[in-house]
Write a protein that holds these residues in place. Structure first.
Motif, PDB file in Angstrom:
ATOM      1  N   ARG A 123     -17.362 -26.056 -15.271  1.00 49.91           N
ATOM      2  CA  ARG A 123     -17.012 -24.989 -16.200  1.00 49.91           C
ATOM      3  C   ARG A 123     -16.366 -23.824 -15.465  1.00 49.91           C
ATOM      4  NH1 ARG A 123     -20.958 -23.335 -21.089  1.00 49.91           N
ATOM      5  NH2 ARG A 123     -22.342 -22.471 -19.515  1.00 49.91           N
ATOM      6  N   GLU A 124     -15.387 -23.252 -16.096  1.00 47.26           N
ATOM      7  CA  GLU A 124     -14.751 -22.043 -15.564  1.00 47.26           C
ATOM      8  C   GLU A 124     -15.219 -20.833 -16.366  1.00 47.26           C
ATOM      9  OE1 GLU A 124     -10.523 -23.265 -13.647  1.00 47.26           O
ATOM     10  OE2 GLU A 124     -10.552 -23.180 -15.837  1.00 47.26           O
ATOM     11  N   PRO A 125     -15.373 -19.684 -15.725  1.00 45.19           N
ATOM     12  CA  PRO A 125     -15.071 -19.418 -14.304  1.00 45.19           C
ATOM     13  C   PRO A 125     -16.275 -19.558 -13.382  1.00 45.19           C
ATOM     14  CG  PRO A 125     -15.447 -17.362 -15.436  1.00 45.19           C
ATOM     15  CD  PRO A 125     -15.631 -18.429 -16.474  1.00 45.19           C
ATOM     16  N   ASP A 126     -17.482 -19.858 -13.949  1.00 44.34           N
ATOM     17  CA  ASP A 126     -18.688 -19.778 -13.119  1.00 44.34           C
ATOM     18  C   ASP A 126     -18.941 -21.019 -12.281  1.00 44.34           C
ATOM     19  OD1 ASP A 126     -19.471 -21.601 -15.039  1.00 44.34           O
ATOM     20  OD2 ASP A 126     -20.925 -20.278 -16.010  1.00 44.34           O
ATOM     21  N   GLY A 127     -18.192 -22.113 -12.521  1.00 38.26           N
ATOM     22  CA  GLY A 127     -18.363 -23.319 -11.725  1.00 38.26           C
ATOM     23  C   GLY A 127     -19.597 -24.129 -12.061  1.00 38.26           C
ATOM     24  N   GLU A 128     -20.269 -23.828 -13.174  1.00 36.68           N
ATOM     25  CA  GLU A 128     -21.459 -24.590 -13.561  1.00 36.68           C
ATOM     26  C   GLU A 128     -21.083 -26.045 -13.817  1.00 36.68           C
ATOM     27  OE1 GLU A 128     -24.928 -24.760 -17.042  1.00 36.68           O
ATOM     28  OE2 GLU A 128     -23.080 -23.634 -17.366  1.00 36.68           O
ATOM     29  N   LYS A 180     -16.941 -29.912  -5.967  1.00 32.17           N
ATOM     30  CA  LYS A 180     -18.249 -29.570  -6.527  1.00 32.17           C
ATOM     31  C   LYS A 180     -18.937 -30.811  -7.092  1.00 32.17           C
ATOM     32  CE  LYS A 180     -17.407 -24.709  -7.727  1.00 32.17           C
ATOM     33  NZ  LYS A 180     -18.606 -24.170  -7.041  1.00 32.17           N
TER      34      LYS A 180
END
Length: 748
Positions: free
Chosen positions: A72-77, A9
């Protein structure tokens, strides 16, 4: 999410920002630093830097501080990590795109907990920025935002541990974030100084439970030594103990050893271990040496003892003596011992406070040195009062301080205040009555009203209704003594207060006002009742009548305040507003460790079943509270109120509302709260005084702005009469314990 997915990412973002050839020859020359990818509380930390530095060893090509992206977990931002430890990450920017910037509550932003991430509940909202990073003026509120604990009026945290506990208590942190944060905190465990061991009271072997404390201030009062250890060290034990954490008033947390061990395994220690035994300031062996040296200089037969008892009394009231205060206590006790000797020193020290002493007042109104307790404890520790001594003295001194701040701008319009003092208005103690910090006529009357409730015969005749009914007459007599200090003739003025030379200073410039009070005090046929917010002065002395068990009148504080107020301000609005404020002082002055904030207690006073809370005035009082006091117990941005917008600033209800508006949400910011209470049109002095009294009741004298307390005229006189009232209405009343009390406070 695994680390490889997080790296992918970030690499995709690098290509979007710097081009598809970001890591190829001729590109931006950047790549992910794979060896430093690390799991962090917020997700994955993926650092990147120049290829020239990472692969070719060119130190001068390093990007410093090394940048990192948080996935960031869990949203992957994707979020750009802050370059400094504890700083907050922010959403990454994409070139050529508009974005919404987070507006994070300053309470969280300044806490240094950025390593735990940015929880959604701390984001107050967002502001839109265009592709060039310029704000567009568009804003969005976060409906999930919650006001922080300090804004809500929780006790202000002193360290990282207390900050974590308070943030968790309002839902700002998840359980996992709390546990991760705890691993970087220290705790204090009471320790027996003689044996160097923890008493069984604090460690339960059967439950493997260890009681720990967030600071030395919160240790049990009788303890003077402690084991200071970081929680990560405890989590690393073969059998980690279960912790019962005392974080101060109203803050407790149970944490199992298994939780800590599991969290420590996932997020290993990065800080140095702390594991030491130490002493509290009052138990420092150097104090004994200092006491012996002082005794030798003063010719005392033996040195005074270390201030263990003083420290215990202070800690029971939520304070801790500093090393300097401990030394001054030894010095002050030595002076008092020397002054009591058959051949005392020829003179007292010129600077009482530098020698651990403070001004006390004898029955003739003359200064007599007493031990300085720094506003932290009552030196006669036999209290069984409903109220806390530190809250009572804080309320009285806060009242005087609030009036001193507002006196110079009293009755001015806000634009006039700005024209005189600048766009921020009053920002420091202004000059009033020739110097900053002078007490004014409101404080003078507060002192004499307090003298009145002490001199009332009802305290020693609790079943005598005639004695209760005498309070109005006693109040008139006390008003006459106050008027005597302002120049009115009076024969046989008795009691100590009227004899204090410093009170014989004219502070009411309006002759008409003095004449009106004189007519009412003497029950002149020409007397005209007064009206307005000065009626509220009687509330605090009236509340004192119910301080101890069995000390209140048959009709409670309501009867006391109505008798006092009706002498000068008999109008229904003034009487009912003063009654409401007196009821509000009762919980504010509590002896409990925690005093609830005004946004909470101001509403709880109302009781639909109370027959004394009916009629149009009480309807107006409820409306005033709704208008002036925000409610913090819900999601979304709190609507902090502006004092200038509450009524006209002149009427009794408006003054009360402006005091509430100034305080609500600012009780942990005392300087700001007091300035809000006086920077408005109308009656700034009484508004500041009421706000100061309510604030001082929560914080005690040590919690008020000390730079102003130091300048406050007759601060110790105010503290002295507050202490007398506290002691008089205690179960162990000075009325029965002090020789000469009847001379100090004659009946009537």
């Amino acid at each position: 999410m695994e680390s490889a997915e997080a790296v992918a990412k970030v690499e995709e973002w690098l290509r979007a920002v710097h081009g598809p050839d970001v890591s190829a020859p001729g590109g931006a020359g950047l790549r992910v630093h794979h060896e430093k990818v690390l799991r962090v509380p917020e997700g994955w930390s993926v650092p990147y830097n120049t290829i020239a530095f990472l692969d070719e060893g060119h130190a001068e090509k390093e990007i410093f501080p090394p940048p990192s992206v948080i996935v960031r977990e869990p949203d992957g931002e994707l979020r750009q990590a802050h370059p400094q430890p504890g700083g907050l990450s922010v959403p990454v920017a994409f070139p050529g795109q508009e974005a919404w910037r987070e507006v994070v509550d300053p309470e969280y932003a300044k806490a240094g907990l950025g390593d735990l991430g940015v929880p959604p509940a701390v984001v107050a909202g967002w502001v839109q920025v265009n592709a060039e990073g310029v704000q567009t003026g568009q804003e969005r509120e976060n409906p999930e935002y919650k006001a922080g604990p300090v804004r809500r009026g929780y006790p202000k945290p002193e360290n990282r541990l207390e900050t974590l506990l308070s943030f968790a208590s309002v839902g700002w942190l998840t359980r996992e974030q709390l546990l991760i944060g705890l691993l970087r905190c220290e705790v204090y465990v009471p320790l027996d100084l003689a044996s160097g061991k923890t008493e069984r009271f604090y460690f339960n072997e059967e439950r493997a439970e260890l009681r720990v404390f967030s600071s030395t201030r919160n240790l049990p009062s009788r303890e003077h030594g402690y084991w200071r250890v970081d929680i990560a060290t405890l989590a690393g034990y073969e059998s980690p103990p279960n912790l019962v954490i005392n974080g101060g008033p109203a803050t407790f947390e149970d944490v199992s050893g298994a939780e800590l061990a599991e969290t420590a395994h996932r997020f290993p220690r990065r800080d140095t271990s702390v594991d030491v035994n130490e002493r509290c300031p009052e138990a420092d062996p150097e104090l004994e040496t200092f006491a012996a040296e002082t005794a030798a200089k003063m010719g005392l037969p033996e040195p005074v003892k270390p201030p263990l008892a003083a420290a215990e009394r202070a800690r029971r009231r939520g304070f801790e003596l500093t090393p300097e205060e401990c030394q001054k206590t030894v010095l002050g006790q030595s002076w008092l011992a020397a002054l009591k000797r058959p051949e005392p020193p020829r003179g007292r020290p010129n600077d009482l406070r530098a020698n651990g002493l403070a001004p006390g007042y004898d029955n003739e109104g003359q200064i007599q040195p007493r031990l300085d307790t720094f506003g932290k404890y009552f030196d006669r520790d036999r209290s069984s009062s409903r109220y806390g001594w530190q809250r009572v003295t804080g309320a009285f001194v806060g009242f005087a301080l609030g009036e001193a701040l507002g006196a110079a701008v009293d009755r001015m319009r806000l634009d006039e205040i700005h024209g005189t003092y600048g766009p921020d208005g009053v920002t420091d103690l202004p000059v009033a009555f020739d110097l900053p910090g002078r007490i004014g006529p409101l404080t003078q009357r507060l002192l004499f009203y307090t003298e009145a409730v002490i001199r009332s015969p009802h305290r020693e005749q609790p079943e005598n209704r005639d004695a209760e009914r005498a309070l109005g007459t006693v109040a008139r007599n006390s008003l006459m003594r106050w008027l005597h200090t302002q120049g009115a003739p009076l024969d046989n003025a008795d009691g100590w207060l009227v004899k204090v030379p410093e009170l014989r200073v004219r502070r009411t410039p309006d002759d008409a006002e003095l004449n009106a009070y004189h007519a009412l005090a003497t029950v002149s046929p020409t007397a005209m009742p007064l009206s307005g917010p000065d009626a509220l002065v009687a509330a605090l002395p009236s509340a004192m009548t119910a301080a101890g068990p069995g000390s209140a009148m048959s009709g409670g504080v309501r009867q006391a305040v109505r008798d006092l107020v009706s002498v000068t301000h008999p109008g229904e609005i003034d009487v009912e507003a003063a009654t409401y404020l007196t009821w509000l002082f009762e919980p504010a002055l509590t002896s409990e460790a925690f005093s609830y904030p005004i946004w909470n207690t101001s509403r709880e006073i109302f009781d639909e079943h109370n027959p004394h809370q009916r009629g149009p005035v009480w309807t107006d009082l409820k409306a005033m509270v709704a208008e002036s006091v925000p409610f913090f117990g819900k999601h979304g941005l709190p609507d902090l109120r502006v004092p200038e917008l509450i009524g006209d600033g002149k009427g009794t209800l408006s003054v009360l509302g402006r005091a509430f508006a100034a305080l609500s949400g600012f009780e942990n910011y005392p300087e700001q709260a007091l300035l809000r209470a006086v920077n408005h049109s109308g009656r700034s002095a009484i508004t500041g005084a009421i706000a100061g009294a309510l604030l001082g009741a929560r914080t005690g004298i040590p919690g008020l702005p000390q730079k102003w307390v130091e300048q406050l005229e007759l601060r110790y006189l105010v503290e002295n009469i507050a202490t007398d009232a506290f002691w008089h209405f205690d179960r162990h009343s000075a009325l029965h314990e002090v020789d000469g009390w009847a001379q100090r406070y004659p009946r009537w």
